[in-house]
Design a protein around this motif. Sequence first.
Motif, mmCIF file in Angstrom:
data_model
loop_
_atom_site.group_PDB
_atom_site.id
_atom_site.type_symbol
_atom_site.label_atom_id
_atom_site.label_comp_id
_atom_site.label_asym_id
_atom_site.label_seq_id
_atom_site.Cartn_x
_atom_site.Cartn_y
_atom_site.Cartn_z
ATOM 1 N N ASP A 126 126.822 -0.010 -17.748
ATOM 2 C CA ASP A 126 127.574 0.610 -18.827
ATOM 3 C C ASP A 126 127.511 2.123 -18.718
ATOM 4 N N GLY A 127 128.565 2.723 -18.244
ATOM 5 C CA GLY A 127 128.611 4.175 -18.169
ATOM 6 C C GLY A 127 127.593 4.770 -17.235
ATOM 7 N N ALA A 128 127.177 3.997 -16.243
ATOM 8 C CA ALA A 128 126.133 4.498 -15.350
ATOM 9 C C ALA A 128 126.526 4.235 -13.912
ATOM 10 N N GLY A 129 125.913 4.963 -13.014
ATOM 11 C CA GLY A 129 126.193 4.791 -11.598
ATOM 12 C C GLY A 129 124.981 4.274 -10.866
ATOM 13 N N SER A 166 121.468 1.882 -11.832
ATOM 14 C CA SER A 166 121.372 0.567 -11.205
ATOM 15 C C SER A 166 120.089 0.411 -10.417
ATOM 16 N N ALA A 167 119.564 1.513 -9.910
ATOM 17 C CA ALA A 167 118.353 1.457 -9.095
ATOM 18 C C ALA A 167 117.080 1.436 -9.927
ATOM 19 N N ARG A 168 117.206 1.603 -11.223
ATOM 20 C CA ARG A 168 116.022 1.641 -12.078
ATOM 21 C C ARG A 168 115.372 0.266 -12.158
ATOM 22 N N GLY A 169 114.079 0.210 -11.961
ATOM 23 C CA GLY A 169 113.364 -1.051 -12.034
ATOM 24 C C GLY A 169 113.151 -1.508 -13.467
ATOM 25 N N PHE A 187 120.366 -6.356 -15.738
ATOM 26 C CA PHE A 187 121.590 -5.937 -15.030
ATOM 27 C C PHE A 187 122.067 -4.543 -15.442
ATOM 28 N N HIS A 188 121.306 -3.905 -16.342
ATOM 29 C CA HIS A 188 121.653 -2.560 -16.821
ATOM 30 C C HIS A 188 123.024 -2.523 -17.512
ATOM 31 N N VAL A 189 123.277 -3.531 -18.330
ATOM 32 C CA VAL A 189 124.514 -3.562 -19.128
ATOM 33 C C VAL A 189 124.137 -3.770 -20.599
ATOM 34 N N GLU A 190 123.199 -2.974 -21.068
ATOM 35 C CA GLU A 190 122.665 -3.143 -22.410
ATOM 36 C C GLU A 190 123.737 -3.074 -23.496
ATOM 37 N N GLU A 191 124.698 -2.181 -23.342
ATOM 38 C CA GLU A 191 125.742 -2.059 -24.362
ATOM 39 C C GLU A 191 126.568 -3.337 -24.461
ATOM 40 N N ARG A 192 126.847 -3.933 -23.336
ATOM 41 C CA ARG A 192 127.583 -5.199 -23.344
ATOM 42 C C ARG A 192 126.769 -6.279 -24.065
#
Length: 344
Positions: free
Chosen positions: A30-33, A37-40, A187-192
Amino acid sequence: MPARFARHVRRGAPLLAGAVFLAGCGGPADGAGDEKSARGVTVDNCGTKVRVDRAPQRAVALDQGAAEIMLSLGLADRMVGTGTWTDPVLKGLEKANARVPRLADRYPSFEKVLSVEPDFAAASFTYTLSKGGVASREKFAELGVPTYLSPSDCAGKDNSGDGDGERTEALTLDTVYGEIRDLARIFHVEERGEKLIDTLTARVDKAASAADTSDVSVLYWFANSDSPYMAGCCGAPGVITKELGLRNVFADTHEEWPQIGWETVADRDPDVLVIGDLTRRSQSAESAAQKIRFLESDPVTKNMTAVREKRYVLLRGQDMNPTIRTVDGVEKVAAALGEFGLAR
């Protein structure tokens, strides 16, 4: 669907229609590149600490419930396989689902799963990630593949017996929402994830306010006419019961899906029968039509109140499963109560 359903297979609405669908969303986050995505991420999951070093790009959903949550989060472009399907995909997710290979209608073999080179695997049932299912969490971990198990099948539940387990605490939708949040975080899509939860919550609130029942008794029949599987107090059907203010005639058992004789069922004489309309063919009376024929012809059941009044609510097996489809179950039962004149 209940774990027993999966074992037996192995052995042998607009918003109302299902959805929130973020399936059209794309991109890594969400709004990220790439940096985000690489954040653990580390998640405490059913007694296991799951470490995912990078947002999955080749995920596998080993059960339909996990697949539909991931598809609803708009993750089809990061999925390389699904398995263990028991019903048609949730309405609104057809196009997204068609983009993801189906590894097997039932349990895919471990080798088949590995052939798509997954970097993450999610399952809805403890059984799926154990001997007899696909493979244990340990086997996945040995190959560097992190796994996630739905907390709905472990939180407040004892799965040590031979059946479908026993609830030590009543399941709530908060547990389902927790699964959505966990997967959205992984999956780093917290807003979704939060958008999905907000929509599901609004749907439940709307259905509950429309139902407004008063001392209506209900029974949930999943499968088998010879020795039927009925819902105990505290699983996914228990969520429907609580949200709509109903009374489960078998609220005195904490087993997930106990087998109960028809004489006992008739004696408890529920006002409404919620019955599974299943697409599998492994037990007697799988479809709703078969169940209704049995109920209306058997001498023990044909004089039950719900049968005489034809108060049948048809649910997919997945609607009785502790996942986003439970919300569909709440809506369908609420709508039927209104049609039966049982809502105030």
